[in-house]
Design a protein around this motif. Structure first.
Motif, mmCIF file in Angstrom:
data_model
loop_
_atom_site.group_PDB
_atom_site.id
_atom_site.type_symbol
_atom_site.label_atom_id
_atom_site.label_comp_id
_atom_site.label_asym_id
_atom_site.label_seq_id
_atom_site.Cartn_x
_atom_site.Cartn_y
_atom_site.Cartn_z
ATOM 1 N N LEU A 66 0.934 -1.541 -0.258
ATOM 2 C CA LEU A 66 -0.290 -0.037 0.099
ATOM 3 C C LEU A 66 0.323 1.522 0.022
ATOM 4 O O LEU A 66 0.452 2.294 -0.996
ATOM 5 N N ARG A 67 2.320 1.017 0.551
ATOM 6 C CA ARG A 67 2.321 2.204 0.774
ATOM 7 C C ARG A 67 3.714 2.516 -0.310
ATOM 8 O O ARG A 67 3.936 4.299 -0.717
ATOM 9 N N PRO A 68 4.098 1.538 -0.826
ATOM 10 C CA PRO A 68 4.975 1.638 -1.859
ATOM 11 C C PRO A 68 3.961 2.234 -3.252
ATOM 12 O O PRO A 68 4.667 3.110 -4.100
ATOM 13 N N LEU A 69 2.895 1.523 -3.632
ATOM 14 C CA LEU A 69 1.625 1.961 -4.386
ATOM 15 C C LEU A 69 1.298 3.768 -4.502
ATOM 16 O O LEU A 69 1.229 4.321 -5.201
ATOM 17 N N ALA A 70 1.541 4.273 -3.065
ATOM 18 C CA ALA A 70 1.096 5.537 -2.992
ATOM 19 C C ALA A 70 2.243 6.793 -3.516
ATOM 20 O O ALA A 70 1.714 6.838 -3.767
ATOM 21 N N ALA A 71 2.885 5.917 -3.232
ATOM 22 C CA ALA A 71 4.190 6.468 -3.392
ATOM 23 C C ALA A 71 4.822 6.629 -4.948
ATOM 24 O O ALA A 71 4.376 8.045 -5.740
ATOM 25 N N GLU A 72 4.338 5.460 -5.412
ATOM 26 C CA GLU A 72 4.656 5.973 -6.897
ATOM 27 C C GLU A 72 3.730 6.477 -7.640
ATOM 28 O O GLU A 72 3.575 7.195 -8.191
ATOM 29 N N LEU A 73 2.315 5.862 -7.548
ATOM 30 C CA LEU A 73 0.720 7.194 -7.714
ATOM 31 C C LEU A 73 1.502 8.411 -7.724
ATOM 32 O O LEU A 73 1.137 9.078 -8.685
ATOM 33 N N GLY A 75 4.457 10.001 -7.747
ATOM 34 C CA GLY A 75 5.156 10.338 -8.517
ATOM 35 C C GLY A 75 4.907 10.395 -9.802
ATOM 36 O O GLY A 75 5.002 11.095 -10.265
ATOM 37 N N TYR A 76 4.488 9.439 -9.917
ATOM 38 C CA TYR A 76 3.757 9.596 -11.552
ATOM 39 C C TYR A 76 2.497 11.142 -11.432
ATOM 40 O O TYR A 76 2.890 11.416 -13.176
ATOM 41 N N VAL A 77 1.976 11.133 -11.525
ATOM 42 C CA VAL A 77 1.065 12.699 -10.778
ATOM 43 C C VAL A 77 2.651 13.741 -10.924
ATOM 44 O O VAL A 77 2.119 14.751 -12.047
ATOM 45 N N TYR A 78 3.392 13.776 -9.875
ATOM 46 C CA TYR A 78 4.308 14.951 -10.184
ATOM 47 C C TYR A 78 5.127 14.486 -11.615
ATOM 48 O O TYR A 78 5.863 15.839 -12.406
ATOM 49 N N GLY A 79 5.396 14.045 -12.101
ATOM 50 C CA GLY A 79 6.241 13.845 -12.808
ATOM 51 C C GLY A 79 5.172 13.972 -14.238
ATOM 52 O O GLY A 79 5.895 14.650 -15.001
ATOM 53 N N TRP A 80 4.317 14.039 -14.050
ATOM 54 C CA TRP A 80 2.844 14.288 -15.474
ATOM 55 C C TRP A 80 3.016 15.868 -15.160
ATOM 56 O O TRP A 80 2.794 16.530 -16.192
ATOM 57 N N VAL A 81 3.412 16.745 -14.241
ATOM 58 C CA VAL A 81 2.663 17.879 -13.925
ATOM 59 C C VAL A 81 3.975 18.788 -14.156
ATOM 60 O O VAL A 81 4.439 19.478 -14.107
ATOM 61 N N PHE A 177 14.727 12.559 -9.668
ATOM 62 C CA PHE A 177 14.633 13.700 -8.762
ATOM 63 C C PHE A 177 13.191 13.243 -7.913
ATOM 64 O O PHE A 177 13.178 13.271 -6.573
ATOM 65 N N ILE A 178 12.183 12.917 -8.837
ATOM 66 C CA ILE A 178 11.010 12.314 -7.979
ATOM 67 C C ILE A 178 11.555 11.130 -8.423
ATOM 68 O O ILE A 178 10.344 10.165 -6.727
ATOM 69 N N ALA A 179 12.177 10.466 -8.577
ATOM 70 C CA ALA A 179 12.217 9.036 -7.851
ATOM 71 C C ALA A 179 12.579 8.527 -6.467
ATOM 72 O O ALA A 179 12.561 7.849 -6.133
ATOM 73 N N GLY A 180 13.932 9.186 -6.629
ATOM 74 C CA GLY A 180 14.726 9.861 -5.094
ATOM 75 C C GLY A 180 13.374 10.099 -4.331
ATOM 76 O O GLY A 180 13.348 9.762 -3.381
ATOM 77 N N PHE A 181 12.273 10.892 -4.255
ATOM 78 C CA PHE A 181 11.475 11.597 -3.661
ATOM 79 C C PHE A 181 10.263 10.244 -3.714
ATOM 80 O O PHE A 181 10.076 9.647 -2.059
ATOM 81 N N VAL A 182 9.789 8.846 -4.415
ATOM 82 C CA VAL A 182 9.142 8.489 -4.481
ATOM 83 C C VAL A 182 9.721 6.897 -3.532
ATOM 84 O O VAL A 182 9.136 5.952 -2.743
ATOM 85 N N GLN A 183 11.348 6.680 -3.257
ATOM 86 C CA GLN A 183 11.918 6.135 -3.139
ATOM 87 C C GLN A 183 11.675 6.645 -1.467
ATOM 88 O O GLN A 183 11.580 5.629 -0.539
ATOM 89 N N ARG A 184 12.056 7.771 -0.681
ATOM 90 C CA ARG A 184 11.270 8.368 0.788
ATOM 91 C C ARG A 184 10.673 8.111 0.897
ATOM 92 O O ARG A 184 10.003 7.678 1.955
ATOM 93 N N LEU A 185 9.881 8.344 0.103
ATOM 94 C CA LEU A 185 8.009 8.354 0.339
ATOM 95 C C LEU A 185 7.797 6.292 0.341
ATOM 96 O O LEU A 185 6.881 6.739 1.574
ATOM 97 N N SER A 186 8.180 5.579 0.013
ATOM 98 C CA SER A 186 7.823 4.453 0.219
ATOM 99 C C SER A 186 8.649 3.396 1.201
ATOM 100 O O SER A 186 7.767 2.742 1.571
ATOM 101 N N GLY A 187 9.380 4.202 1.813
ATOM 102 C CA GLY A 187 10.100 3.919 3.052
ATOM 103 C C GLY A 187 11.465 3.055 2.478
ATOM 104 O O GLY A 187 12.017 2.826 3.537
ATOM 105 N N GLY A 188 11.592 3.099 1.344
ATOM 106 C CA GLY A 188 12.478 2.872 1.243
ATOM 107 C C GLY A 188 14.016 3.398 1.570
ATOM 108 O O GLY A 188 14.603 4.795 2.172
#
Length: 188
Positions: A66-73, A75-81, A177-188
């Motif tokens: 759940l947490r990694p999925l929320a982080a990836e989503l 990041g997905y939104v940020y990546g588009w915008v 940058f977003i990939a690093g952000f997603v990794q931190r959000l997902s707890g990795g």
């Protein structure tokens, strides 16, 4: 909206084949730029599929996905915008601000092509080809994706290859940058 999506996809198909006339099919007005973000919804299943392929080879986190999925989503939104917004002052600095909607439209729609080739690659890699073939195909897909963004930027903005390269590098830097952000959000 359906017509704008069809035109965007057809235009992206032409751009993906190195044909700049694909831009003429796309709705390149400011309103069209906003509507072109429908490409994000079209690409979402491919994005999720690619995440599932990646997660299939990893050990599952103890807390679940759940947490990694929320982080990836996120990041997905940020990546588009983010890229669309960050590149505006750059494009304006080159005296091309009036072409920014056209660029955003084309950038959104070529993303569909980029996801299609990534999904095709993932499916081939699932078959377990020899390592040298897998590496070669991966390099080809990455190269094609970078070339497509570069070609689109040159065609949409009427800029030099060097400036188009700068936009591609900017997109890559934001992606890292977003990939690093997603990794931190997902707890990795």
């Amino acid at each position: 909206m359906r017509l704008a999506i069809t035109a965007g996809l057809l235009g992206a198909l032409l751009l993906g084949r190195g044909r700049a006339e694909g831009l003429a099919l796309m709705e390149t007005t400011p309103a069209g730029a906003l509507r072109s973000f429908a490409a994000a919804a079209i690409c979402l299943p491919a994005f999720l599929g690619l995440r599932v392929f990646a997660w299939a080879t990893m050990e599952m986190p103890p807390a679940g996905l759940l947490r990694p999925l929320a982080a990836e989503l996120t990041g997905y939104v940020y990546g588009w915008v983010l890229f669309a917004l960050v590149c505006l002052p750059v494009i304006a600095g080159w005296g091309r601000a009036a072409l920014w909607p056209r660029f955003v439209v084309a950038w959104n729609w070529i993303s569909v092509m980029q996801y299609l080739v990534q999904i095709a690659l993932a499916l081939v890699l699932l078959a377990g080809p020899p390592a040298i073939l897998a590496q070669g195909l991966t390099l080809a897909v990455v190269g094609y994706s970078l070339w497509l963004e570069w070609f689109m930027a040159r065609a949409a903005l009427g800029i030099s290859g060097g400036r188009a390269t700068g936009l591609v590098v900017l997109d890559l830097a934001l992606g890292l940058f977003i990939a690093g952000f997603v990794q931190r959000l997902s707890g990795g």
